[in-house]
Design a protein around this motif. Structure first.
Motif, short mmCIF file in Angstrom:
data_model
loop_
_atom_site.label_atom_id
_atom_site.label_comp_id
_atom_site.label_asym_id
_atom_site.label_seq_id
_atom_site.Cartn_x
_atom_site.Cartn_y
_atom_site.Cartn_z
N LEU A 39 46.44 -35.72 -4.29
CA LEU A 39 45.87 -35.44 -2.97
C LEU A 39 44.41 -34.99 -3.05
O LEU A 39 44.00 -34.06 -2.36
CB LEU A 39 46.72 -34.40 -2.23
N GLY A 40 43.63 -35.64 -3.90
CA GLY A 40 42.21 -35.35 -4.00
C GLY A 40 41.84 -34.28 -5.00
O GLY A 40 40.66 -34.00 -5.21
N GLY A 41 42.81 -33.67 -5.66
CA GLY A 41 42.54 -32.64 -6.65
C GLY A 41 43.23 -32.94 -7.96
O GLY A 41 43.76 -34.03 -8.16
N LEU A 42 43.22 -31.95 -8.86
CA LEU A 42 43.89 -32.08 -10.15
C LEU A 42 44.93 -30.98 -10.30
O LEU A 42 44.67 -29.82 -9.99
CB LEU A 42 42.88 -31.95 -11.30
N ILE A 43 46.11 -31.36 -10.80
CA ILE A 43 47.18 -30.40 -11.04
C ILE A 43 47.74 -30.63 -12.45
O ILE A 43 47.56 -31.70 -13.02
CB ILE A 43 48.31 -30.52 -10.00
#
Length: 130
Positions: A39-43
């Motif tokens: 969703l547009g980020g890094l996890i």
């Protein structure tokens, strides 16, 4: 089997093609997985006692937000170093479980209720998925 759907060439030009998202395939051991775009980020999954200690976690389960990016993670007010513990009322042990819940709910819901830890304080957040 070819006589159904839009047949007329002028109408075919107007028909919209659906956006097909990239397929995320998780294989092997997810405990040492590299960061994943989400969703547009890094996890990434919580990995070992180092992460547990650094984020003040009760156990080695959860998903760490490495970078919220400029997408839906940021719009949902998630921040770097937040740890997702629960999604939709289910305990999250790894990135794979979070992605499974996301893929299950994305066609039916516009939000997922999350339980996170931020600064060693547990809080509830609504994650926008659309």
């Amino acid at each position: 089997m070819d006589s159904f759907g839009v047949q007329k060439p002028s109408l075919k030009k107007l028909a919209h093609q659906p956006a097909i998202p990239a397929l995320t395939i998780m294989t092997g051991d997810v405990s040492n997985i590299k960061p994943v775009d989400f969703l547009g980020g890094l996890i990434k999954s919580v990995d070992g006692l180092g992460d547990r200690s650094a984020y003040g976690l009760p156990d080695e389960n959860g998903v760490i937000v490495i970078n919220e990016g400029k997408g839906l993670l940021e719009q949902s007010k998630l921040h770097a170093k937040d740890v997702i513990l629960m999604a939709d009322g289910k305990k999250i042990e790894s990135v794979k479980e979070l992605l499974d819940i996301y893929h299950t709910l994305k066609n039916f819901n516009s939000i997922i209720n999350l339980s996170i830890i931020r600064g060693q304080q547990q809080m509830e957040i609504k994650l926008k998925i659309k």
